[in-house]
Design a protein around this motif. Structure first.
Motif, PDB file in Angstrom:
ATOM      1  N   ALA A 182       0.855  -1.188   0.000  1.00  0.00           N
ATOM      2  CA  ALA A 182       0.000   0.000   0.000  1.00  0.00           C
ATOM      3  C   ALA A 182       0.895   1.242   0.000  1.00  0.00           C
ATOM      4  CB  ALA A 182      -0.876   0.005   1.246  1.00  0.00           C
ATOM      5  N   CYS A 183       0.332   2.360  -0.414  1.00  0.00           N
ATOM      6  CA  CYS A 183       1.055   3.640  -0.351  1.00  0.00           C
ATOM      7  C   CYS A 183       1.625   3.813   1.056  1.00  0.00           C
ATOM      8  CB  CYS A 183       0.122   4.807  -0.630  1.00  0.00           C
ATOM      9  SG  CYS A 183      -0.941   4.665  -2.071  1.00  0.00           S
ATOM     10  N   SER A 184       0.794   3.478   2.044  1.00  0.00           N
ATOM     11  CA  SER A 184       1.174   3.688   3.443  1.00  0.00           C
ATOM     12  C   SER A 184       2.408   2.868   3.845  1.00  0.00           C
ATOM     13  CB  SER A 184       0.007   3.317   4.361  1.00  0.00           C
ATOM     14  OG  SER A 184      -0.337   1.952   4.177  1.00  0.00           O
ATOM     15  N   ASN A 185       2.604   1.694   3.227  1.00  0.00           N
ATOM     16  CA  ASN A 185       3.748   0.859   3.605  1.00  0.00           C
ATOM     17  C   ASN A 185       5.074   1.597   3.368  1.00  0.00           C
ATOM     18  OD1 ASN A 185       2.071  -2.074   2.409  1.00  0.00           O
ATOM     19  ND2 ASN A 185       2.275  -1.358   4.514  1.00  0.00           N
ATOM     20  N   CYS A 186       5.106   2.381   2.317  1.00  0.00           N
ATOM     21  CA  CYS A 186       6.322   3.158   2.061  1.00  0.00           C
ATOM     22  C   CYS A 186       6.244   4.537   2.705  1.00  0.00           C
ATOM     23  CB  CYS A 186       6.562   3.286   0.558  1.00  0.00           C
ATOM     24  SG  CYS A 186       7.206   1.760  -0.162  1.00  0.00           S
ATOM     25  N   HIS A 187       5.168   5.274   2.408  1.00  0.00           N
ATOM     26  CA  HIS A 187       5.165   6.698   2.751  1.00  0.00           C
ATOM     27  C   HIS A 187       4.718   7.019   4.171  1.00  0.00           C
ATOM     28  CE1 HIS A 187       6.468   7.863  -1.171  1.00  0.00           C
ATOM     29  NE2 HIS A 187       5.483   7.204  -1.758  1.00  0.00           N
ATOM     30  N   GLU A 188       4.151   6.023   4.884  1.00  0.00           N
ATOM     31  CA  GLU A 188       3.780   6.268   6.278  1.00  0.00           C
ATOM     32  C   GLU A 188       4.671   5.445   7.205  1.00  0.00           C
ATOM     33  OE1 GLU A 188      -0.462   7.037   7.617  1.00  0.00           O
ATOM     34  OE2 GLU A 188      -0.164   5.003   8.383  1.00  0.00           O
TER      35      GLU A 188
ATOM     36  N   LEU B  81      13.084   7.871   1.220  1.00  0.00           N
ATOM     37  CA  LEU B  81      11.619   7.904   1.176  1.00  0.00           C
ATOM     38  C   LEU B  81      11.024   9.097   1.917  1.00  0.00           C
ATOM     39  CD1 LEU B  81      10.306   4.273   1.748  1.00  0.00           C
ATOM     40  CD2 LEU B  81       9.658   5.808  -0.114  1.00  0.00           C
ATOM     41  N   SER B  82      10.111   9.768   1.241  1.00  0.00           N
ATOM     42  CA  SER B  82       9.385  10.882   1.847  1.00  0.00           C
ATOM     43  C   SER B  82       7.997  10.389   2.261  1.00  0.00           C
ATOM     44  CB  SER B  82       9.237  12.008   0.817  1.00  0.00           C
ATOM     45  OG  SER B  82       8.281  11.652  -0.173  1.00  0.00           O
ATOM     46  N   GLN B  83       7.181  11.324   2.726  1.00  0.00           N
ATOM     47  CA  GLN B  83       5.798  10.967   3.061  1.00  0.00           C
ATOM     48  C   GLN B  83       4.888  10.975   1.838  1.00  0.00           C
ATOM     49  OE1 GLN B  83       4.695  13.742   6.152  1.00  0.00           O
ATOM     50  NE2 GLN B  83       5.438  12.395   7.782  1.00  0.00           N
TER      51      GLN B  83
ATOM     52  N   GLY C 137       3.526   6.111 -11.490  1.00  0.00           N
ATOM     53  CA  GLY C 137       4.895   5.602 -11.345  1.00  0.00           C
ATOM     54  C   GLY C 137       5.044   4.748 -10.102  1.00  0.00           C
ATOM     55  N   CYS C 138       4.474   5.214  -8.987  1.00  0.00           N
ATOM     56  CA  CYS C 138       4.586   4.452  -7.739  1.00  0.00           C
ATOM     57  C   CYS C 138       3.840   3.133  -7.856  1.00  0.00           C
ATOM     58  CB  CYS C 138       4.087   5.274  -6.548  1.00  0.00           C
ATOM     59  SG  CYS C 138       5.340   6.429  -5.939  1.00  0.00           S
ATOM     60  N   MET C 139       2.701   3.133  -8.533  1.00  0.00           N
ATOM     61  CA  MET C 139       1.963   1.865  -8.680  1.00  0.00           C
ATOM     62  C   MET C 139       2.734   0.895  -9.571  1.00  0.00           C
ATOM     63  SD  MET C 139      -2.112   2.740  -8.625  1.00  0.00           S
ATOM     64  CE  MET C 139      -2.557   1.025  -8.313  1.00  0.00           C
TER      65      MET C 139
END
Ligand code: HEC
Ligand code: HEC
Length: 281
Positions: free
Chosen positions: A196-202, A214-216, A241-243
């Motif tokens: 999920a987005c959260s796995n990287c950005h959170e 890695l940023s938020q 791109g992230c997906m």
């Protein structure tokens, strides 16, 4: 979980861990442009319940990249702002009008970017859609491509009028269900890497993932000039791109999914200042 995706997840986990101690950016630096100080870190809004503080993506960039954004002459994004200044005056379409025929002072758009995306009659409206609506409905001109140079340049030029203003989007009323949808997407796992987005950005902001700090995943800097592809990048282009990086089939630029995600992300960055056009790697 099937075997390949498990292995890929392990590779990602290894990538996080292996380089976690390499400090690349000066995370305490403060962003000043033309004598104006920007808010690059601040207390998280209450609705971003898993974060204490929020940070602009600028904070995590290497010194040289950070510096490029501190001077508009060095910021390569301004080449595209110049393009947009010309486009703004250019007559196009069957109505024989330019943007400037109806919107004489671009400064009148001050504040708009900080409140985008907005919800009208139960639908999210992005800057790209407003601009294309003016082109097709008011100018009799062809719509621009979502992430094409003309569109990204114009989005940056209009966004620049709000530079330095704190992001503040409405998420109540009829925006609420769309915001909920965006939140759900943010925490949904996608793709072969099942992330999920959260796995990287959170969960992992501040850590390194391979060579990248890695940023938020905040969107206050968009459109963003990326050194990697030497052009302005749209918000939805970045989401795509992230997906792709997690080997998922991305949603389409302009899709309801990406617009909902955009509203949710904008709300997570409430209080950070608009940096349009920012510089990233
Ligand atoms: C013939 C007049 C006309 C032209 C030409 C025109 N617009 Fe508009 N624009 C409008 C009107 C009217 C609105 C109000 C909403 C609507 O009806 O679409 C608007 C709204 C906007 C808004 C939203 C303002 C706000 O605060 O909500 C933006 C941004 C904008 N136009 C940008 C542009 C750009 C960029 C161009 C050139 C590509 C352009 N417009 C060309 C008439 C025009
Ligand atoms: C495997 C990790 C990973 C996942 C999952 C991921 N991203 Fe990213 N994302 C990155 C990396 C790496 C970057 C570039 C460095 C940075 O700014 O964090 C990035 C950058 C971004 C940026 C640009 C931030 C800026 O300041 O320029 C945004 C916005 C973003 N991601 C949104 C998303 C969204 C939305 C999702 C979920 C659909 C997502 N990301 C999923 C790794 C990831």
């Amino acid at each position: 979980m099937e075997k390949t995706s498990f292995l890929l997840s392990m590779m990602v986990a290894a990538a996080f861990a292996a380089t976690a101690s390499i400090a690349q950016a000066d995370e305490s630096a403060s962003l000043e442009i033309e004598g104006e100080t920007f808010v690059t870190k601040t207390k998280a809004p209450a609705h971003a319940e898993n974060l204490d503080e929020i940070y602009s993506g600028w904070v995590f960039r290497a010194d040289e990249t950070q510096t490029l954004q501190t001077d508009d002459f060095d910021n390569p994004g301004f080449v595209f702002v110049d393009t947009a200044m010309d486009l703004y005056e250019e007559v196009d379409g069957t109505a024989d009008k330019a943007c400037s025929s109806c919107h004489e002072n671009v400064e009148d758009f001050k504040g708009l970017r900080a409140a985008m995306p907005r919800v009208k009659d139960g639908k999210v409206q992005t800057m790209e859609e407003i601009i294309n609506n003016c082109r097709t409905e008011h100018m009799g001109a062809k719509a621009w491509k979502w992430s094409g140079t003309q569109m990204s340049s114009m989005v940056a030029y209009i966004g620049l009028q709000s530079r330095g203003m704190p992001v503040k989007v409405a998420i109540d009323g009829d925006a609420k269900p769309i915001w909920e949808q965006g939140k759900k997407l943010y925490y949904s796992r996608f793709g072969q890497l099942d992330m999920a987005c959260s796995n990287c950005h959170e969960d992992n902001y501040g850590n390194m993932i391979r060579a990248d700090h890695l940023s938020q995943g905040q969107i206050n800097g968009f459109p963003t000039y990326r050194l990697k592809n030497a052009k302005l990048n749209s918000i939805h282009g970045r989401f795509k791109g992230c997906m792709k990086n997690i080997r998922a089939e991305p949603f389409k630029e302009g899709s309801d999914e990406f617009k909902a995600l955009q509203l949710y992300l904008a709300s997570r960055g409430a209080g950070l200042t608009v940096e349009t056009p920012s510089v990233r790697n």
